[in-house]
Design a protein around this motif. Structure first.
Motif, mmCIF file in Angstrom:
data_model
loop_
_atom_site.group_PDB
_atom_site.id
_atom_site.type_symbol
_atom_site.label_atom_id
_atom_site.label_comp_id
_atom_site.label_asym_id
_atom_site.label_seq_id
_atom_site.Cartn_x
_atom_site.Cartn_y
_atom_site.Cartn_z
ATOM 1 N N ASP A 4 49.892 98.125 -29.795
ATOM 2 C CA ASP A 4 50.786 97.910 -30.928
ATOM 3 C C ASP A 4 50.050 97.500 -32.205
ATOM 4 O O ASP A 4 50.662 97.075 -33.165
ATOM 5 C CB ASP A 4 51.840 96.846 -30.591
ATOM 6 C CG ASP A 4 51.219 95.538 -30.163
ATOM 7 O OD1 ASP A 4 49.975 95.480 -30.075
ATOM 8 O OD2 ASP A 4 51.972 94.578 -29.923
ATOM 9 N N GLU A 58 55.069 93.006 -35.152
ATOM 10 C CA GLU A 58 54.301 92.785 -33.927
ATOM 11 C C GLU A 58 52.942 93.485 -33.990
ATOM 12 O O GLU A 58 52.511 94.135 -33.045
ATOM 13 C CB GLU A 58 55.104 93.236 -32.694
ATOM 14 C CG GLU A 58 56.411 92.471 -32.519
ATOM 15 C CD GLU A 58 57.163 92.877 -31.273
ATOM 16 O OE1 GLU A 58 56.764 93.880 -30.631
ATOM 17 O OE2 GLU A 58 58.130 92.194 -30.919
ATOM 18 N N THR A 59 52.284 93.356 -35.123
ATOM 19 C CA THR A 59 50.960 93.921 -35.315
ATOM 20 C C THR A 59 50.002 92.814 -35.739
ATOM 21 O O THR A 59 50.406 91.665 -35.944
ATOM 22 C CB THR A 59 50.964 95.026 -36.385
ATOM 23 O OG1 THR A 59 51.430 94.477 -37.625
ATOM 24 C CG2 THR A 59 51.875 96.172 -35.964
ATOM 25 N N TYR A 60 48.734 93.190 -35.879
ATOM 26 C CA TYR A 60 47.712 92.231 -36.261
ATOM 27 C C TYR A 60 46.844 92.816 -37.374
ATOM 28 O O TYR A 60 46.738 94.031 -37.503
ATOM 29 C CB TYR A 60 46.817 91.879 -35.065
ATOM 30 C CG TYR A 60 47.517 91.142 -33.968
ATOM 31 C CD1 TYR A 60 48.157 91.838 -32.935
ATOM 32 C CD2 TYR A 60 47.555 89.761 -33.948
ATOM 33 C CE1 TYR A 60 48.806 91.165 -31.924
ATOM 34 C CE2 TYR A 60 48.200 89.077 -32.931
ATOM 35 C CZ TYR A 60 48.835 89.781 -31.924
ATOM 36 O OH TYR A 60 49.486 89.118 -30.923
ATOM 37 N N HIS A 71 53.988 89.544 -38.235
ATOM 38 C CA HIS A 71 54.806 88.974 -37.168
ATOM 39 C C HIS A 71 56.019 89.843 -36.872
ATOM 40 O O HIS A 71 56.308 90.151 -35.707
ATOM 41 C CB HIS A 71 55.253 87.562 -37.559
ATOM 42 C CG HIS A 71 56.067 86.873 -36.506
ATOM 43 N ND1 HIS A 71 57.452 86.919 -36.494
ATOM 44 C CD2 HIS A 71 55.704 86.150 -35.414
ATOM 45 C CE1 HIS A 71 57.897 86.240 -35.456
ATOM 46 N NE2 HIS A 71 56.863 85.765 -34.792
ATOM 47 N N ASN A 72 56.728 90.250 -37.897
ATOM 48 C CA ASN A 72 57.945 91.036 -37.702
ATOM 49 C C ASN A 72 57.670 92.418 -37.128
ATOM 50 O O ASN A 72 58.507 92.984 -36.434
ATOM 51 C CB ASN A 72 58.701 91.169 -39.029
ATOM 52 C CG ASN A 72 59.214 89.834 -39.542
ATOM 53 O OD1 ASN A 72 59.361 88.873 -38.780
ATOM 54 N ND2 ASN A 72 59.484 89.755 -40.837
#
Length: 253
Positions: free
Chosen positions: A233, A130-132, A127-128
């Protein structure tokens, strides 16, 4: 529950968790020795409590137990958590692998508090930043967990969002979804749990709305799978990391 009281409610565990009684654990193929406080260990782990507090078990008398099938690195991380009750937060993608191995160990040893801490750390990392989670991460989790697992649910939920917001399906994800129906079903279930209102979802039956079909350059059809593409991202996992790429049973193949 106070620190002096066991999760099992055993009267023997009313003593302070750091009393002088130690147990000797021998981990891995090389039998690396870990002397640990019995009360503290058994307070957090029903697995160890069933070994050292069982009068019929020889280990309850010898205060020694071997774990040859456990790798040393995740166990060392577990010992660090046991005494500090804290994890080293992941800074980059390569830090996720050791945390997953620690998570699988925590599941084996039935340490729910540690499982929760790891899920929170991995969730916060993605989350911090901004990836998966990448496909290999999801495959690794599927290979080592059962259905109705918190880490698996978090990973699948993240992938569901990633694929829903992407303009196209990366080829490696398309292949995985085609090969394994369980992953596809899990993603759909995750989307259903969003409880979207009907007005938020395009209606393919309504000819007046965009149904997600391409009409540019004379082409007509559903959005194609774009080879080798992914959301900008989404970072690739660290190269050279050896992870499981298959699943036994109902996981990702």
């Amino acid at each position: 529950m106070s620190p002096e009281t066991s999760h099992n409610g055993d009267e023997k565990q009313q003593k302070p968790l750091h009393d002088t009684t130690l147990v000797d654990l021998y981990v891995g193929e090389e039998n690396n020795h870990y002397p640990l406080h019995e009360k503290l260990l058994c307070y957090h782990s029903p697995f160890f409590a069933s070994i050292f507090y069982n009068k019929d078990n020889e280990s309850s008398r010898t205060k020694a137990f071997g774990l040859p099938e456990i790798e040393d690195q995740p166990f060392a991380l577990f010992v660090g958590w046991l005494y500090a009750r804290a994890l080293r937060e992941p800074v980059e993608e390569r830090d996720i692998g050791p945390l997953l191995d620690l998570y699988f160990l925590a599941s084996k040893l039935q340490i729910e508090a540690l499982e929760t801490d790891i899920v929170d750390a991995v969730r916060a990392f993605y989350h911090n930043n901004e990836t998966y989670p990448g496909l290999r991460r999801v495959q690794y989790v599927y290979a080592n967990t059962d259905e109705d697992n918190v880490m698996r649910e978090m990973m699948v939920g993240s992938v569901a969002r990633f694929l829903t917001l992407a303009d196209s399906i990366p080829e490696h994800w398309a292949k995985a979804l085609k090969k394994n129906g369980q992953l596809s079903v899990d993603i759909i279930r995750s989307i259903q749990e969003w409880h979207l209102e009907a007005r938020q979802v395009p209606d393919a039956r309504d000819a007046s709305v965009d149904r997600g079909r391409n009409t540019f350059k004379g082409a007509v059809g559903f959005s194609h799978v774009e080879e080798g593409s992914s959301m900008e991202d989404v970072k690739e996992e660290d190269e050279g990391e050896e992870e499981e790429s298959h699943v036994n049973g109902n996981g990702v193949a």
